[in-house]
Design a protein around this motif. Structure first.
Motif, mmCIF file in Angstrom:
data_model
loop_
_atom_site.group_PDB
_atom_site.id
_atom_site.type_symbol
_atom_site.label_atom_id
_atom_site.label_comp_id
_atom_site.label_asym_id
_atom_site.label_seq_id
_atom_site.Cartn_x
_atom_site.Cartn_y
_atom_site.Cartn_z
ATOM 1 N N HIS A 41 -2.670 -4.147 -33.577
ATOM 2 C CA HIS A 41 -2.276 -3.050 -32.693
ATOM 3 C C HIS A 41 -2.201 -3.464 -31.230
ATOM 4 C CE1 HIS A 41 -2.692 -0.339 -36.102
ATOM 5 N NE2 HIS A 41 -3.898 -0.850 -36.339
ATOM 6 N N ASP A 42 -2.582 -4.706 -30.934
ATOM 7 C CA ASP A 42 -2.468 -5.206 -29.567
ATOM 8 C C ASP A 42 -2.226 -6.710 -29.629
ATOM 9 O OD1 ASP A 42 -4.983 -6.487 -29.945
ATOM 10 O OD2 ASP A 42 -6.030 -4.715 -29.200
ATOM 11 N N ALA A 89 4.976 -7.243 -25.117
ATOM 12 C CA ALA A 89 3.573 -7.280 -24.661
ATOM 13 C C ALA A 89 3.417 -8.262 -23.509
ATOM 14 C CB ALA A 89 2.663 -7.652 -25.821
#
Length: 390
Positions: A152-153, A329
């Motif tokens: 999730h990251d 990201a």
């Protein structure tokens, strides 16, 4: 005489305006094929601030498009979405000026990735400064695609990718592992720490070696400033994460043969590389000039041809859409640290160049123009068969 000069000047101005209007209309027509409007209201529409952009775009194609963005001649809020739409519509073939032909011709006669040029990419790209990459990447400084299946990251995606590689290679304590293109040692440190193996990593970047040795301190890891063609010894496992894009078509066979020489008979080799759909002899001119000089994305056929008769292909895994999320990201991290980066010398011109690179690459993966492949090879086949791991 003054009257004649004045008339001639007005005539030239009028002619120039006419040509500019024609160029503008031509550019509008091209982008409309991808449902992109010039000065439109949607986030992926292009906003023009310099009317000279139109003629420059038609004259210089991809490289003019990128350079004019770097110089602030145009902007786009959702640059990644716009590039995705451009690639899906195949617009790069709508403009093919002569300046785009030269890299193709040169690549036919010059081996841009020969040994004598091996360290150029390290100096040009990876030696830009560790402070940039420390602010952009995860804490392990993993400069390759994350694995987002259950993540999730960025941190968890990169940890998952490193563990995926270790599991695919079946690492066991005491194994000797070679990491070709080791970067700052993210994989080497992870494998040595979590799987208790001995790792030799090689890179052509002095900056990566300097920081990487600090990050791997206390682990059974050795990092060397060395070209892959100069490595000797025998290894139980060999991995290459995001380095094959710098090898070049003329050297694919040499690369595969070198890996075979270094791998023990019952060993495994994992190749992690960006790839593309259609054969090209170089990356696009803008990327070659500003990001990866001499870079080249392979096709599956080119990789298969180079490995034919050298290795047995045990597994092929494509998770290219995960690179889209990884790049977004990275861009978010750059944006979050923009002020700090400017204070260390990365000015607005650099920021726009880097934004065009990261978001343009995200659009490339989102459009399925580019892919991320992990291929597992053995020398003679795996006894009882290889078990695919996802």
């Amino acid at each position: 005489m003054f009257l004649i000069c004045s008339i001639n000047r007005r005539s030239k101005i009028k002619k120039g305006k006419t040509l500019m209007k024609k160029a503008e209309q031509a550019v509008r027509n091209i982008f409309s094929l991808a449902d992109i409007n010039i000065n439109g209201e949607r986030v992926f529409d292009i906003q023009i601030s310099r009317p000279e952009f139109y003629e420059r775009f038609l004259a210089d194609g991809v490289i003019g498009f990128g350079e004019s963005y770097m110089e602030g001649w145009w902007d786009c809020e959702a640059l990644d979405v716009m590039i995705d739409k451009v690639l899906r519509a195949d617009l790069e073939h709508a403009v093919s000026p002569y300046k785009m032909i030269l890299p193709f011709v040169l690549s036919k006669v010059i081996n841009h990735q020969r040994r004598s040029r091996a360290f150029k990419i390290g100096e040009f790209h990876y030696d830009l400064g560790n402070d940039l990459y420390q602010k952009m990447l995860d804490k392990r400084m993993t400069y390759t695609c994350g694995y987002w299946k259950n993540a999730h990251d960025l941190e968890s995606a990169q940890e998952a990718k490193l563990d995926l590689v270790c599991r695919k290679m079946g690492l066991q304590p005491g194994m000797r592992v070679l990491d070709i293109g080791c970067g700052w040692g993210s994989f080497a440190a992870f494998a040595a720490e979590k799987y208790k193996v001995q790792v030799l990593g090689v890179t052509v970047s002095k900056e990566q070696i300097e920081l990487g040795q600090q990050m791997c301190h206390g682990l059974d890891v050795e990092l060397r400033l060395q070209d892959y063609r100069d490595v000797s010894g025998q290894f139980d496992r060999i991995v290459s994460l995001g380095m094959f894009e710098h090898v070049g078509l003329k050297n694919y066979a040499t690369y595969m043969q070198q890996v075979r020489r270094l791998l023990v008979d019952d060993g495994l080799f994992l190749l992690h590389t960006i790839g593309t759909n259609t054969p090209k002899t170089s990356v696009d001119p803008w990327t070659d000039k500003y990001i990866f000089p001499g870079g080249m994305l392979p096709t599956i056929k080119q990789i298969a041809t180079a490995s034919e008769g050298v290795f047995v292909t045990e597994d092929l895994h494509n998770f290219g859409t995960d690179y889209d999320r990884t790049l977004m990201a990275w861009m978010a991290n750059v944006d979050a640290n923009k002020t700090a980066l400017k204070q260390t010398g990365y000015d607005e011109h650099f920021y726009r160049m880097w934004r065009f690179f990261l978001l343009g690459a995200a659009g490339g993966f989102r459009s399925h123009r580019n892919h991320l492949w992990q291929i597992v090879y053995s020398k003679r086949g795996v006894d009882n068969g290889y078990r695919s791991i996802r």
